[in-house]
Motif scaffolding. Sequence first.
Motif, short mmCIF file in Angstrom:
data_model
loop_
_atom_site.label_atom_id
_atom_site.label_comp_id
_atom_site.label_asym_id
_atom_site.label_seq_id
_atom_site.Cartn_x
_atom_site.Cartn_y
_atom_site.Cartn_z
N ASP A 71 46.40 22.21 10.07
CA ASP A 71 45.71 23.46 10.42
C ASP A 71 46.47 24.70 9.97
OD1 ASP A 71 43.69 22.09 11.42
OD2 ASP A 71 44.03 22.57 13.54
N PRO A 110 48.51 25.45 7.20
CA PRO A 110 48.37 26.05 5.86
C PRO A 110 46.91 26.31 5.49
CG PRO A 110 48.99 23.76 5.70
CD PRO A 110 48.73 24.03 7.12
N SER A 111 46.23 27.21 6.21
CA SER A 111 44.82 27.51 5.86
C SER A 111 44.77 28.79 5.04
CB SER A 111 43.99 27.65 7.14
OG SER A 111 44.51 28.71 7.92
N LYS A 141 41.44 30.16 2.95
CA LYS A 141 40.15 30.48 3.57
C LYS A 141 39.70 31.89 3.18
CE LYS A 141 41.74 32.30 8.01
NZ LYS A 141 41.70 32.07 9.42
#
Lengths: 640, 99
Positions: B92, B94-95, B98
Motif C-alpha cells: 500500500d 508505494p502508491s 496514482k
Amino acid sequence: MIDASWLLVAIPALSAAVLLLLGRRSDAWGPYLAIAASTASFVVGLLTLFTVLGEEAENRIHDVTLYSWLPAGDFSVDLGMRIDPLSLTFVMLITFVGTLIHVYSLGYMQHDADKRRFFAYLNLFVAAMLTLVLANSYAGLFLGWEGVGLASYLLIGFWNQHTENAVAAKKAFVMNRVGDMGLIIAMGLMAANVGSVSFADVDAAVPGLSAGVLTAMGLLLLLGAVGKSAQFPLQAWLGDAMAGPTPVSALIHAATMVTAGVYIIVRSDAIFSAAPDARLVVAVIGAFTLLLGAFIACAKDDIKKSLAGSTMSQIGYMVLGAGLGPIGYAFAIFHLVTHGFFKAGLFLGAGSLMHANDDSTDMRHYGGLRKVMMITWLTFAACWLAIMGVPPFSGFYSKDKIIEAAFVGSGWQPWVLGGAALIGAGITAFYMSRMFFMTFFGKERWVDSAEKLGPDDPRPVRHPHESPLVMTIPMIVLALGATFLGMLLAWDSAIEHWLAPVVGESELHHAEPVMPLWLIMTTTLTLVALGILLAWRQYGMNPVPLTPPHGSVLTRAARRDFYADDVNEALTMRPGQHLTRTLVYADTAVVDGSVNGLARGTVSLGRSWRKLQNGYVRSYAALILAGVVVAGIVLHLVRM
Amino acid sequence: MSLVHYLVLASILFAVGAVTVLTRRNAILAFMGVELMLNSCNLALVTFSRVHGGLEGQVMAFYVMVVAAAEVVVGLAIIVSLYRSRRTVSVDEPSLLKN
C-alpha cells in the motif's frame, strides 16, 4: 497615360500604408508625404485627362483590365478600370479638392499630436474614392464603396477619446451598411440575371431584362445611394458626422463619400433609363430630401450642422437631377462638381471660424467677424453667392438647369418636383444668408477679456484672428472655383458635351418645360432675393439673441432633425436590441446551457471515478476480481 | 472421489488465495496468495484432464507452472528492489503512480 492610370489609386494607397505601418517614426514628415501623394495623384489625373481630351468624343471610353480578381467557374470578376469622361470628372474633383483639403489640414491640425494618422486616413479616403469612381464593375466599385465607408468611420471618430465622436462614427458606419445591403443584393441580381457585374456587360444586357428585375435593381441601387449620400430615409448620420475634424467634413461633403450616391445612379444610367418607376422614386426622394435638408439647415445654430443640412439638400438636388433621367444626368454631375468647390470652401471657412473662435461652432456666439477675418469673410461670401445660385457664380449655372429640368414632363410630376426645387432654392438662400449674416454681420456677440462686463455677462471671451496662409490659400482657390467654374463649364455647354459619351446628350435643349424658361429663372431669382432679404431682416438688422428662442413647432422639429433619430430608434434600434437580447438569452440558456451541462456532467463523472485510481494494488486486484465475477455472472445468465 | 470434490477443493484454494491477495499488505504474503490461486487452477486443469482422458489439461498445467516460475522471478526481484529503496514490503505504501 491610360495604361498608367492605376497609379491614381496606387499612390495615395501606398502613402497611407507607409504612414500607418511606420507609425510614429513618420510623424515628422508624414503629412508632407500625404500631400505629395495626393498632388501626384492629381498630376496623373491631369495627364490622363489631357490624353482623353486629345481623342475623338466617341473613343473616350477606355476599359483597362488589370487582372482577374474572382475567377469562379462560369462567373468571374476582373478588376479593371474605366477611364471615361464621367470617372475623369470625379478624379479631377477628388484629387484637386482633396489636395487643397490636405494642404489646409496642415494648418488646421498643426497642434494635433496625431496628425500623421489623420493624413494617413485622408490618403486612404482619397484612394478609396478613386477606386470607387475608376472601377469598371460593380464589384470594384463596391470595394471603393466600402473603403470610403471605412475611411469615413476612421475620420469621423478621429478624436475618439470622446465617446460621442466614437458613437457618431459608429452611427455613420452602421447606417451606411444598411444601404450597402441594397447594393449587394443588386449585384446578386446582376450575377443571377446577367452573369456578370461589369458595367459593360450589365449595360449590354439591360434591353433583354424584364421590367420587374430592372425596377428591383434600380431600387436596390437607390438604397445604396441613399445610404452613402445621406438621403431620406437614411439621412440621420450626416449631422452627427460633424464630430470629425472640419477638413474631414469638407472632404466627405464636397469631394467624396456623399457624392458616391449620385455617381452610382448616373453610372447605372442604362438601368435607370429602362426602369422609369425606379427613376421616379429617385426623383421623389431627391426632391423630398432637398426640402428636408433645407429645413434642418434653417434651424441649426451649429454652423457645421447647418452646413450638413445644406449638403443633404444640395445632394437632394443632384439626386433629383439624376432621377429625371437623360435630361438631368449631366446637370446632376455639373452641380456635383460646382458644389464640390463651394461646399468645400464653406466647410473650410467654417473650420477657419472655429480656429479663430476657440473651436466654438455656435453661430449665436459669432457676429461682426468680417472686421477681423477679412479673407475668410470674402471667400465665404463667394461660396455663399455660389450656393444660392446668384449669377454669375457657379451654383447658378448648375442648379438652375436642374430646376429647369424638373419642370419638364407631364401630369403632376413637373409641378411637384419643379415646385420643390424652386422652393428649395428660396430656402437655400434663406439659411445660407442666415449663416452668413449671423457670422459676419451684426453686433459682436463675443468680448475681449478687457471688455467683459462682470461675471453676469453671458458673452464668451474671444480673440478672433485670421487663419495662417496655409489655410487661407486653399480657401481662396476654392472661392475662385466657386466664382468662375460654373461659367467655364457651362460655356458652350462644355460639360454636357464632355459627359455625352457616357450619359448621352442632354435632351433639355429640345424639351418643353411646363412653364416658360424666363418665368422659371425669374421666379427662382426672386425667391432667392426674398430669402436673402428675409434673413437680413431677421439676422442682419435685428440683434440675434445669445440663446436660441423657443421657436415654432417646425423650428423645434427641425432642430432635432425632424425626430429622425427617435424614429430610427423606435423602428429599428430598439426592436433590434430586443431581438439580439432574446437571441443572446437563448444562446446562453439553451445552447451554452446544454453544451456546458454535458461538459460539467463529464467532469463530475470523471471526478468520482478518479477516486478509483488510488494506486493501491489490492483494490485494483479486487476490482479485477469483481469484474471477472460480474462477467462470469453475465455470461452465465446469457447462456441460460 | 468424483469430479465435484476436486473442483470444490480447487474453488476453496482459489478463494483462500484471492482473499490473501486482497487483504494482506505484505507483498510476500500477497505473492503466496497468487501462487495458491495458480495452484488451484492447476488442480482444476489436471482434474479435467483425467476425467476427459486427454493430455491438454496436463500441458496447460505445465504452462501455468512456467508462467508462475517466471512470475516469481520478476515479482521477487521487484519486491527485493522495493525493499532496498523504501525499506518496506507493504503493497500500500508505494502508491506513487496514482492520480
